[in-house]
Design an enzyme around this catalytic site. Structure first.
Site, mmCIF file in Angstrom:
data_model
loop_
_atom_site.group_PDB
_atom_site.id
_atom_site.type_symbol
_atom_site.label_atom_id
_atom_site.label_comp_id
_atom_site.label_asym_id
_atom_site.label_seq_id
_atom_site.Cartn_x
_atom_site.Cartn_y
_atom_site.Cartn_z
ATOM 1 N N SER A 99 17.237 8.610 -1.166
ATOM 2 C CA SER A 99 16.797 7.629 -2.155
ATOM 3 C C SER A 99 17.608 7.765 -3.445
ATOM 4 O O SER A 99 17.893 8.883 -3.871
ATOM 5 C CB SER A 99 15.322 7.849 -2.477
ATOM 6 O OG SER A 99 14.576 7.823 -1.287
ATOM 7 N N TYR A 121 1.344 0.963 -5.562
ATOM 8 C CA TYR A 121 2.804 0.983 -5.709
ATOM 9 C C TYR A 121 3.478 0.627 -4.378
ATOM 10 O O TYR A 121 3.097 1.158 -3.328
ATOM 11 C CB TYR A 121 3.289 2.366 -6.198
ATOM 12 C CG TYR A 121 4.787 2.494 -6.052
ATOM 13 C CD1 TYR A 121 5.636 1.845 -6.951
ATOM 14 C CD2 TYR A 121 5.360 3.159 -4.975
ATOM 15 C CE1 TYR A 121 7.009 1.894 -6.784
ATOM 16 C CE2 TYR A 121 6.729 3.215 -4.798
ATOM 17 C CZ TYR A 121 7.554 2.576 -5.709
ATOM 18 O OH TYR A 121 8.907 2.605 -5.534
ATOM 19 N N HIS A 135 16.939 5.318 8.147
ATOM 20 C CA HIS A 135 16.945 4.986 6.714
ATOM 21 C C HIS A 135 18.380 4.641 6.319
ATOM 22 O O HIS A 135 19.050 5.423 5.646
ATOM 23 C CB HIS A 135 16.417 6.209 5.948
ATOM 24 C CG HIS A 135 16.111 5.962 4.507
ATOM 25 N ND1 HIS A 135 16.037 6.983 3.594
ATOM 26 C CD2 HIS A 135 15.859 4.832 3.813
ATOM 27 C CE1 HIS A 135 15.738 6.485 2.396
ATOM 28 N NE2 HIS A 135 15.636 5.195 2.505
ATOM 29 N N ARG A 166 6.498 6.669 -4.698
ATOM 30 C CA ARG A 166 5.952 7.231 -3.474
ATOM 31 C C ARG A 166 5.429 8.640 -3.757
ATOM 32 O O ARG A 166 5.901 9.322 -4.656
ATOM 33 C CB ARG A 166 7.024 7.293 -2.385
ATOM 34 C CG ARG A 166 7.427 5.933 -1.843
ATOM 35 C CD ARG A 166 8.374 6.058 -0.661
ATOM 36 N NE ARG A 166 9.674 6.560 -1.059
ATOM 37 C CZ ARG A 166 10.099 7.807 -0.898
ATOM 38 N NH1 ARG A 166 9.317 8.713 -0.328
ATOM 39 N NH2 ARG A 166 11.302 8.161 -1.285
ATOM 40 N N ASP A 186 18.336 -0.892 3.354
ATOM 41 C CA ASP A 186 17.467 0.288 3.376
ATOM 42 C C ASP A 186 17.154 0.810 4.777
ATOM 43 O O ASP A 186 17.068 2.012 4.958
ATOM 44 C CB ASP A 186 16.148 -0.027 2.648
ATOM 45 C CG ASP A 186 15.366 1.216 2.261
ATOM 46 O OD1 ASP A 186 15.991 2.214 1.857
ATOM 47 O OD2 ASP A 186 14.124 1.198 2.361
ATOM 48 N N ARG A 214 11.103 -1.840 -10.118
ATOM 49 C CA ARG A 214 11.668 -2.474 -8.920
ATOM 50 C C ARG A 214 11.767 -3.983 -9.026
ATOM 51 O O ARG A 214 11.047 -4.613 -9.790
ATOM 52 C CB ARG A 214 10.762 -2.157 -7.721
ATOM 53 C CG ARG A 214 10.614 -0.677 -7.405
ATOM 54 C CD ARG A 214 11.793 -0.177 -6.630
ATOM 55 N NE ARG A 214 11.759 1.263 -6.395
ATOM 56 C CZ ARG A 214 12.317 1.858 -5.336
ATOM 57 N NH1 ARG A 214 12.925 1.135 -4.419
ATOM 58 N NH2 ARG A 214 12.299 3.154 -5.206
ATOM 59 N N LYS A 239 8.339 1.775 4.544
ATOM 60 C CA LYS A 239 8.546 3.182 4.920
ATOM 61 C C LYS A 239 7.548 3.625 5.992
ATOM 62 O O LYS A 239 7.912 4.365 6.905
ATOM 63 C CB LYS A 239 8.415 4.074 3.682
ATOM 64 C CG LYS A 239 9.330 3.691 2.531
ATOM 65 C CD LYS A 239 10.782 3.798 2.903
ATOM 66 C CE LYS A 239 11.665 3.683 1.665
ATOM 67 N NZ LYS A 239 13.084 3.758 2.000
ATOM 68 N N CYS A 273 20.729 6.993 -4.260
ATOM 69 C CA CYS A 273 22.150 7.377 -4.228
ATOM 70 C C CYS A 273 23.036 6.140 -4.198
ATOM 71 O O CYS A 273 24.221 6.228 -3.875
ATOM 72 C CB CYS A 273 22.455 8.240 -3.013
ATOM 73 S SG CYS A 273 22.030 9.970 -3.230
HETATM 74 C C1 OXD Z 1 13.318 4.929 -1.175
HETATM 75 C C2 OXD Z 1 13.260 3.480 -1.349
HETATM 76 O O1 OXD Z 1 12.654 5.660 -1.905
HETATM 77 O O2 OXD Z 1 13.965 2.780 -0.623
HETATM 78 O O3 OXD Z 1 14.044 5.373 -0.273
HETATM 79 O O4 OXD Z 1 12.489 3.008 -2.187
HETATM 80 MN MN MN Z 2 14.913 3.865 0.941
#
Ligand code: OXD
Ligand code: MN
Length: 592
Positions: free
Chosen positions: A251, A200, A229, A72, A280, A374, A209, A253
């Site tokens: 993100s 991407y 989120h 991102r 997510d 991913r 998102k 974690c």
């Molecule tokens: C993020 C994802 O970046 O879920 O939060 O990919």
């Molecule tokens: Mn996320």
């Protein structure tokens, strides 16, 4: 062109975009397996995706993005509201007219020689009162195939929409994947998203998102619900009762790992189980009974591959064994499968790394998979997917958990005194920066509710909305709010808490607190588990009583320094900061 709806707002918007981008042809995605199969074949033919070993990974494909397009791009993501104040100090802002003009100039004629795919999709089970419809136009089959995993797509969605105008417009143009002209723009007032010059996932799977967080957070404030989120998981106790928790972490974690947690042996033996509802995003609203209910608006997982293995997350790994799209991982040419760092200790010798070059994992120093590579896997593949996953009414939430990476500051777990204090705790969350987003300075950044890159309007107004939602809930039934920190380090810079499945022990305390059973003592920052309240059965060797005590320690001098940081952060929002949060900060200072 076979049109799938008579909805005038849909048809006229698409007509308009066709005349802008000028595709050679237009294909409406009907959701049928037959059509998707044709597209998979075409995508293989043009070299966009590679079919993997049908015995070992049935229905799976590999894709490589452009080398300059792997994450991102927060610095190129804009909230385009009429005034800058509406976007707030934490978002990049552009005036809508200026943004449309710029984006239309980039998008103009960009589909020449290409096909336009029209993807009708639903975020949330089709027909649920939580759910919202979107239409994404894209010139990428990869996007179509990913959206078919991540959302509910096809004709049903348009039938459900009927002639309503309440749907999110999404235009994606790959253009030339030019970094300098890459923009991800949200127009909350217009229910519109435009994404150009990227391929991407996080930038181009517009349901995720862009819609389910940025646009939906704005919709939620207008309509009295919340887009967060957050993962959603259910913990089943030996009596068969299931309690649901939502949790927000920045993100990378370990949200996906927590969402699919496998309880430690001591818990399994007693009959505890964990069920994943989402990894997510959570959409939440008040139910008729005064409780807060949540759905996962997605239909799949767009998970980070590196580090996913049989120990860290066997459920995620199992989810990727069929019908999955891998992006930017290593291609193992010996058996036409995939590999990534941390999968196992056996990297392929005869591989192709994520950029497309030959790669010998036994010899190469450089990583084979991109750190942000991913898997896009269907949720229904997950062995621990909740039976409530498709429930249109959602699941009732007992606890909301915030967390981040704070090596020294936050204790393993603490409970806020009440909802407003919990909103304060979420508003000041901080964490280290990650590979999921580029263009960021390294170090700790404040990431309120893990929504910093995803809030579609002024963050101070977003906190106001949190406070208002809490006030409308029955105080007895409102979720209790907690903070966890799996990443506390000792004086030797080593993580003190084993994490992964053992996080169950902390969730157990959280649930018991919600049920009024577990002991706690009050500190300056909130309630901390009483001695003996965290179950360490089976890990006594790893986590001594002293270590646990030090993980739960509240260092007043560090916290005093923290209040200064909070003060500075809050100052960004001026008068818009809700008085309640200023009051919570004053209380914290007094308590210290
Ligand atoms: C993020 C994802 O970046 O879920 O939060 O990919
Ligand atoms: Mn996320």
């Amino acid at each position: 062109m076979k049109v799938l709806t008579e909805n005038k707002s849909v048809l006229s918007w698409i007509e308009d975009k066709i005349s802008l981008v000028k595709p050679d042809s237009v294909v409406w995605i009907d959701g049928s397996e037959e059509q998707l199969n044709d597209l998979r074949a075409q995508s293989c033919e043009i070299g966009e995706i590679i079919k993997l070993n049908e015995e070992k990974l049935p229905g799976c494909y590999l894709h490589r993005t452009a080398v300059n397009d792997v994450a991102r791009v927060e610095h190129r993501t804009f909230i385009c509201t009429p005034t800058k104040d509406e976007a707030g100090p934490t978002n990049n802002w552009m005036a809508p007219d200026e943004a449309y003009n710029m984006l239309y100039d980039i998008a103009r004629d960009s589909y020449k020689g290409r096909t336009m795919y029209v993807i009708p999709y639903s975020m949330g089970p089709v027909g649920s009162r939580f759910s919202k419809v979107g239409v994404e136009l894209t010139d990428s089959i990869y996007v179509v195939l990913n959206m078919a995993i991540m959302t509910r797509i096809g004709k049903d969605v348009l039938d459900f929409l009927g002639d309503s105008d309440d749907w999110v417009r999404g235009l994606h143009c790959k253009c030339e994947i030019d970094e300098e002209k890459r923009y991800i723009c949200q127009f909350p007032q217009d229910n519109t998203i435009i994404s150009v010059n990227s391929g991407y996932g996080g930038n181009v799977l517009l349901g995720k998102k862009c819609f389910a967080l940025r646009i939906a957070s704005y919709q939620g404030r207008k309509e009295g619900w919340m887009a967060e989120h957050m993962l959603i998981l259910g913990i089943e106790n030996p009596k068969g009762e299931i309690r649901y928790i939502c949790a927000a972490f920045p993100s990378a974690c370990g949200k996906t790992n927590l969402a699919m947690l496998i309880p430690p042996e001591a818990y399994k033996k007693k009959g505890y189980k964990v069920w994943c509802v989402g990894d997510d995003i959570a959409w939440m609203r008040k139910g008729e009974d005064g409780r807060l209910y949540a759905i996962n608006p997605e239909n799949g997982f767009f998970g980070v591959a590196p580090g996913t293995n049989m120990k860290s997350n066997p459920n995620a790994l199992a989810s990727t064994k069929k019908d999955t799209i891998f992006t930017n991982v290593v291609h193992n040419l010996d058996d036409n499968t995939v590999w990534w760092e941390g999968l196992d200790k056996n990297p392929p010798e005869n591989g192709i790394e994520w950029k497309g070059n030959p790669w010998n994992g036994k010899q190469s120093e450089a990583a084979g998979a991109n750190p942000n590579s991913r898997f896009t896997a269907p949720a229904k593949n997950c062995p621990c997917i909740s039976s409530e996953f498709e429930n249109p009414a959602g699941v009732p939430i007992s606890a909301i958990v915030f967390g981040g990476r704070r090596a020294k500051l936050a204790p393993l777990v603490y409970q806020s005194r009440d909802w407003n204090h919990g909103v304060f705790v979420g508003s000041v969350m901080g964490s280290e920066t990650t590979a999921a987003a580029i263009g960021l300075a390294a170090g700790v950044r404040r990431d309120p509710m893990a929504m910093l890159p995803f809030c579609g309007y002024n963050m101070a107004d977003y906190w106001r909305h949190w406070l208002d939602v809490g006030a409308a809930l029955d105080p007895e039934k409102a979720p209790k709010i907690f903070n966890v920190n799996w990443f506390r380090k000792d004086e030797n810079d080593k993580f003190m808490w084993p994490g992964f499945g053992d996080n169950m022990r902390v969730l157990d305390w959280i649930i018991e607190r919600c049920e009024g059973n577990a002991g706690a003592r009050e500190t300056a920052i909130g309630y901390i588990p009483q001695e003996g309240a965290i179950n360490v059965e089976g890990i006594e060797d790893e986590v001594s009583a002293e270590a646990l005590e030090s993980m739960l320690d509240v260092d007043k001098s560090l916290w005093a320094a923290e209040t200064k940081g909070i003060e500075e952060f809050y100052a960004m929002f001026g008068d818009r900061l809700p008085d309640e949060l200023r009051g919570e900060l004053d209380t914290l200072k007094k308590n210290l």
